[in-house]
Design an enzyme around this catalytic site. Structure first.
Site, PDB file in Angstrom:
ATOM      1  N   CYS A   1       0.825  -1.198   0.000  1.00  0.00           N
ATOM      2  CA  CYS A   1       0.000   0.000   0.000  1.00  0.00           C
ATOM      3  C   CYS A   1       0.862   1.251   0.000  1.00  0.00           C
ATOM      4  CB  CYS A   1      -0.831  -0.054   1.269  1.00  0.00           C
ATOM      5  SG  CYS A   1      -1.586   1.498   1.596  1.00  0.00           S
TER       6      CYS A   1
HETATM    7  N1  LIG Z   1      -7.370  -0.977   2.187  1.00  0.00           N
HETATM    8  C1  LIG Z   1      -6.780   0.030   1.606  1.00  0.00           C
HETATM    9  O1  LIG Z   1      -6.084   0.814   2.233  1.00  0.00           O
HETATM   10  C2  LIG Z   1      -6.941   0.283   0.164  1.00  0.00           C
HETATM   11  C3  LIG Z   1      -7.355  -0.707  -0.655  1.00  0.00           C
HETATM   12  N2  LIG Z   1      -7.449  -0.500  -1.985  1.00  0.00           N
HETATM   13  C4  LIG Z   1      -7.924  -1.605  -2.800  1.00  0.00           C
HETATM   14  O2  LIG Z   1      -7.700  -1.343  -4.158  1.00  0.00           O
HETATM   15  C5  LIG Z   1      -8.805  -1.772  -4.947  1.00  0.00           C
HETATM   16  C6  LIG Z   1      -9.245  -0.666  -5.834  1.00  0.00           C
HETATM   17  O3  LIG Z   1      -9.831   0.293  -5.033  1.00  0.00           O
HETATM   18  P1  LIG Z   1     -10.597   1.568  -5.608  1.00  0.00           P
HETATM   19  O4  LIG Z   1      -9.599   2.606  -5.973  1.00  0.00           O
HETATM   20  O5  LIG Z   1     -11.671   1.889  -4.676  1.00  0.00           O
HETATM   21  O6  LIG Z   1     -11.116   1.009  -6.946  1.00  0.00           O
HETATM   22  P2  LIG Z   1     -12.293   1.174  -7.854  1.00  0.00           P
HETATM   23  O7  LIG Z   1     -11.758   1.704  -9.094  1.00  0.00           O
HETATM   24  O8  LIG Z   1     -12.989  -0.080  -7.895  1.00  0.00           O
HETATM   25  O9  LIG Z   1     -13.187   2.301  -7.156  1.00  0.00           O
HETATM   26  C7  LIG Z   1     -14.460   2.035  -6.793  1.00  0.00           C
HETATM   27  C8  LIG Z   1     -15.281   3.288  -6.970  1.00  0.00           C
HETATM   28  O10 LIG Z   1     -15.072   4.130  -5.848  1.00  0.00           O
HETATM   29  C9  LIG Z   1     -14.624   5.396  -6.282  1.00  0.00           C
HETATM   30  N3  LIG Z   1     -13.610   5.812  -5.342  1.00  0.00           N
HETATM   31  C10 LIG Z   1     -12.475   5.166  -5.041  1.00  0.00           C
HETATM   32  N4  LIG Z   1     -11.776   5.841  -4.121  1.00  0.00           N
HETATM   33  C11 LIG Z   1     -12.500   6.925  -3.857  1.00  0.00           C
HETATM   34  C12 LIG Z   1     -12.308   8.017  -3.004  1.00  0.00           C
HETATM   35  N5  LIG Z   1     -11.188   8.114  -2.250  1.00  0.00           N
HETATM   36  N6  LIG Z   1     -13.251   8.964  -2.949  1.00  0.00           N
HETATM   37  C13 LIG Z   1     -14.351   8.872  -3.714  1.00  0.00           C
HETATM   38  N7  LIG Z   1     -14.589   7.864  -4.559  1.00  0.00           N
HETATM   39  C14 LIG Z   1     -13.675   6.911  -4.630  1.00  0.00           C
HETATM   40  C15 LIG Z   1     -14.088   5.185  -7.675  1.00  0.00           C
HETATM   41  O11 LIG Z   1     -14.246   6.314  -8.486  1.00  0.00           O
HETATM   42  P3  LIG Z   1     -12.970   7.108  -9.070  1.00  0.00           P
HETATM   43  O12 LIG Z   1     -11.924   6.068  -9.415  1.00  0.00           O
HETATM   44  O13 LIG Z   1     -13.491   7.815 -10.263  1.00  0.00           O
HETATM   45  O14 LIG Z   1     -12.548   8.020  -7.969  1.00  0.00           O
HETATM   46  C16 LIG Z   1     -14.950   4.084  -8.184  1.00  0.00           C
HETATM   47  O15 LIG Z   1     -16.146   4.566  -8.721  1.00  0.00           O
HETATM   48  C17 LIG Z   1      -9.848  -2.294  -3.987  1.00  0.00           C
HETATM   49  O16 LIG Z   1      -9.750  -3.691  -3.957  1.00  0.00           O
HETATM   50  C18 LIG Z   1      -9.437  -1.725  -2.656  1.00  0.00           C
HETATM   51  O17 LIG Z   1      -9.733  -2.581  -1.569  1.00  0.00           O
HETATM   52  C19 LIG Z   1      -7.150   0.697  -2.549  1.00  0.00           C
HETATM   53  C20 LIG Z   1      -6.691   1.709  -1.789  1.00  0.00           C
HETATM   54  C21 LIG Z   1      -6.594   1.622  -0.355  1.00  0.00           C
HETATM   55  N1  LIG Z   2      -3.604   1.096  -0.058  1.00  0.00           N
HETATM   56  C1  LIG Z   2      -3.701  -0.068  -0.695  1.00  0.00           C
HETATM   57  N2  LIG Z   2      -4.087  -1.143  -0.003  1.00  0.00           N
HETATM   58  C2  LIG Z   2      -4.218  -2.260  -0.685  1.00  0.00           C
HETATM   59  C3  LIG Z   2      -3.966  -2.363  -2.049  1.00  0.00           C
HETATM   60  N3  LIG Z   2      -4.221  -3.612  -2.430  1.00  0.00           N
HETATM   61  C4  LIG Z   2      -4.615  -4.262  -1.339  1.00  0.00           C
HETATM   62  N4  LIG Z   2      -4.610  -3.455  -0.282  1.00  0.00           N
HETATM   63  C5  LIG Z   2      -4.936  -3.770   1.099  1.00  0.00           C
HETATM   64  O1  LIG Z   2      -3.834  -4.466   1.706  1.00  0.00           O
HETATM   65  C6  LIG Z   2      -4.336  -5.601   2.400  1.00  0.00           C
HETATM   66  C7  LIG Z   2      -3.264  -6.666   2.588  1.00  0.00           C
HETATM   67  O2  LIG Z   2      -2.272  -6.179   3.458  1.00  0.00           O
HETATM   68  P1  LIG Z   2      -0.978  -7.020   3.869  1.00  0.00           P
HETATM   69  O3  LIG Z   2      -0.223  -6.114   4.783  1.00  0.00           O
HETATM   70  O4  LIG Z   2      -1.448  -8.251   4.571  1.00  0.00           O
HETATM   71  O5  LIG Z   2      -0.208  -7.339   2.638  1.00  0.00           O
HETATM   72  C8  LIG Z   2      -5.504  -6.022   1.537  1.00  0.00           C
HETATM   73  O6  LIG Z   2      -6.394  -6.892   2.182  1.00  0.00           O
HETATM   74  C9  LIG Z   2      -6.133  -4.677   1.191  1.00  0.00           C
HETATM   75  O7  LIG Z   2      -6.982  -4.189   2.165  1.00  0.00           O
HETATM   76  C10 LIG Z   2      -3.539  -1.221  -2.730  1.00  0.00           C
HETATM   77  O8  LIG Z   2      -3.253  -1.230  -3.940  1.00  0.00           O
HETATM   78  N5  LIG Z   2      -3.411  -0.083  -2.010  1.00  0.00           N
END
Ligand SMILES: NC(=O)C1=CN([C@@H]2O[C@H](COP(=O)(O)OP(=O)(O)OC[C@H]3O[C@@H](n4cnc5c(N)ncnc54)[C@H](OP(=O)(O)O)[C@@H]3O)[C@@H](O)[C@H]2O)C=CC1
Ligand SMILES: Nc1nc2c(ncn2[C@@H]2O[C@H](COP(=O)(O)O)[C@@H](O)[C@H]2O)c(=O)[nH]1
Length: 325
Positions: A173
């Site tokens: 991340c």
């Molecule tokens: N656990 C974590 O810390 C994180 C996990 N992830 C993982 O990465 C994958 C992709 O995530 P994601 O970027 O949501 O992918 P998506 O492209 O699937 O986004 C889903 C929707 O949410 C909107 N969206 C995403 N982030 C935001 C935001 N910060 N504010 C408002 N709208 C938002 C996007 O629109 P638009 O793209 O147009 O903004 C899109 O319509 C997921 O599996 C997620 O779990 C990603 C980042 C952090």
């Molecule tokens: N900020 C982001 N978080 C992400 C992304 N892809 C997955 N994830 C999150 O990380 C955990 C796994 O964490 P780990 O420390 O066990 O490796 C996963 O379950 C998601 O919630 C990303 O691209 N950006």
């Protein structure tokens, strides 16, 4: 509020009540089912694929299939044809609503649905929960990710059955660096903070680096932990195998990395190489044995006995700073 992460806390033992660690039960009830371990591989393309999901379901482990480049309806059908539970991920876009509609129309009810977006404290998630609860009321809905008590309260009130906590603590991340936000570096206390208000199960997601971190997550209120990096580098892991100087690695990349997205847009994840560490079944067994030891140190017999123990927060110089009763 106390701020700490997995490395800054140690749990304190209580008098042992078992004669053998084999008496300690690591199983957990999560939603409609009980599983051998409170740990689930992350729903990421380099961590799980269909063969692994089948193996995990057949062996009483919880799994969550990822939502990328997949015919999710066909996946649910295949799992049910095999007599296995189905646990899928969805986003919040129109195509995800259509997947829910198609599942409902075909009478395919996933046992678990995880709504998986970066910023889960959002109206888009509220509407998706409502849509699922309308069309597939029997599915157990996990929503996330979030990082604050307000978000847990909202997500629960919107109808989610469990909440996934963790914004940016993951190994691949880069959210913290790219946005300045998140629970990276203090994930364990974020779990504790969220657990104070939660009335439904929490999944602690991200930042698990050692098996002992599972016990710590349980102690501070998680019912389940989601694990990416620790599971990614196995022989069966779906990531590409890469050889560097004669050593074998598995590719592990973030779901919000350009490797997963196929474009460089709102990138919050990176790619790393994990050294291959043998078979997943062996790691799961070792994890179970380590957790049995944790339960025995807690003076208990069941997983949730870990919740009863005291803990210390270690200072920067590794000295015990606080003893919290
Ligand atoms: N656990 C974590 O810390 C994180 C996990 N992830 C993982 O990465 C994958 C992709 O995530 P994601 O970027 O949501 O992918 P998506 O492209 O699937 O986004 C889903 C929707 O949410 C909107 N969206 C995403 N982030 C935001 C935001 N910060 N504010 C408002 N709208 C938002 C996007 O629109 P638009 O793209 O147009 O903004 C899109 O319509 C997921 O599996 C997620 O779990 C990603 C980042 C952090
Ligand atoms: N900020 C982001 N978080 C992400 C992304 N892809 C997955 N994830 C999150 O990380 C955990 C796994 O964490 P780990 O420390 O066990 O490796 C996963 O379950 C998601 O919630 C990303 O691209 N950006």
């Amino acid at each position: 509020m106390e701020i700490f992460d997995y490395d800054h806390v140690l749990l304190l033992p209580r008098k042992c009540r078992v004669e053998s660690r084999s008496e300690c039960d690591t199983s957990v009830q999560f939603g409609p089912r009980s599983f051998k371990l409170p740990a689930v591989p992350a729903n990421m393309k380099t961590v799980v694929d269909e063969p692994l999901c089948i193996w995990l379901a057949q062996n009483d482990y919880f799994y969550v299939m990822h939502r990328f480049d997949l015919d999710t309806v066909a996946f649910v059908r295949r799992m049910h044809e095999l007599g296995l539970y189905a646990s899928i991920s969805l986003g919040i876009k129109e195509q995800d609503r259509a997947t829910v509609d198609a599942l409902a129309a075909q009478g395919l009810v996933p046992d678990y649905i995880t709504i998986d977006i970066a910023h889960g404290h959002a109206d888009s998630v509220k509407h998706m929960i409502w849509h699922i609860k309308d069309k597939l009321p029997q599915s157990f809905v996990i929503a996330g990710n979030v990082g604050t008590p307000e978000a847990v309260i909202d997500v629960e009130n919107w109808g989610a059955d469990a909440t996934k906590v963790g914004i940016g603590p993951g190994k691949v991340c880069i959210t913290k660096l790219k946005t300045g936000f998140g629970t990276g570096g203090w994930q364990l206390s974020a779990v504790k903070w969220c657990a104070r208000v939660a009335t439904k199960p929490l999944i602690a997601d991200g930042g698990i680096r050692s098996h002992g971190d599972i016990a710590k997550s349980i102690r501070f209120g998680a019912t389940m932990v989601m694990v990416g990096a620790l599971f990614a580098g196995h022989e069966e892991s779906p990531g590409r195998t890469v050889e560097v100087d004669g050593e074998l690695f598995k590719e592990y990349y973030g779901s919000a990395s350009d490797f997963n997205k196929g474009e460089y847009r709102h990138v919050e994840g990176k790619r790393i190489l994990e050294p291959i560490k043998g078979k997943l079944a062996d790691t799961l067994l070792e994890m179970q044995q380590d957790l049995q030891s944790s339960i025995s140190y807690s003076g208990g017999r069941a997983l949730m006995d870990i919740r009863k123990v005291n803990y210390v927060i270690l200072g920067g110089d590794n000295n015990a700073e606080h003893l919290l009763m």
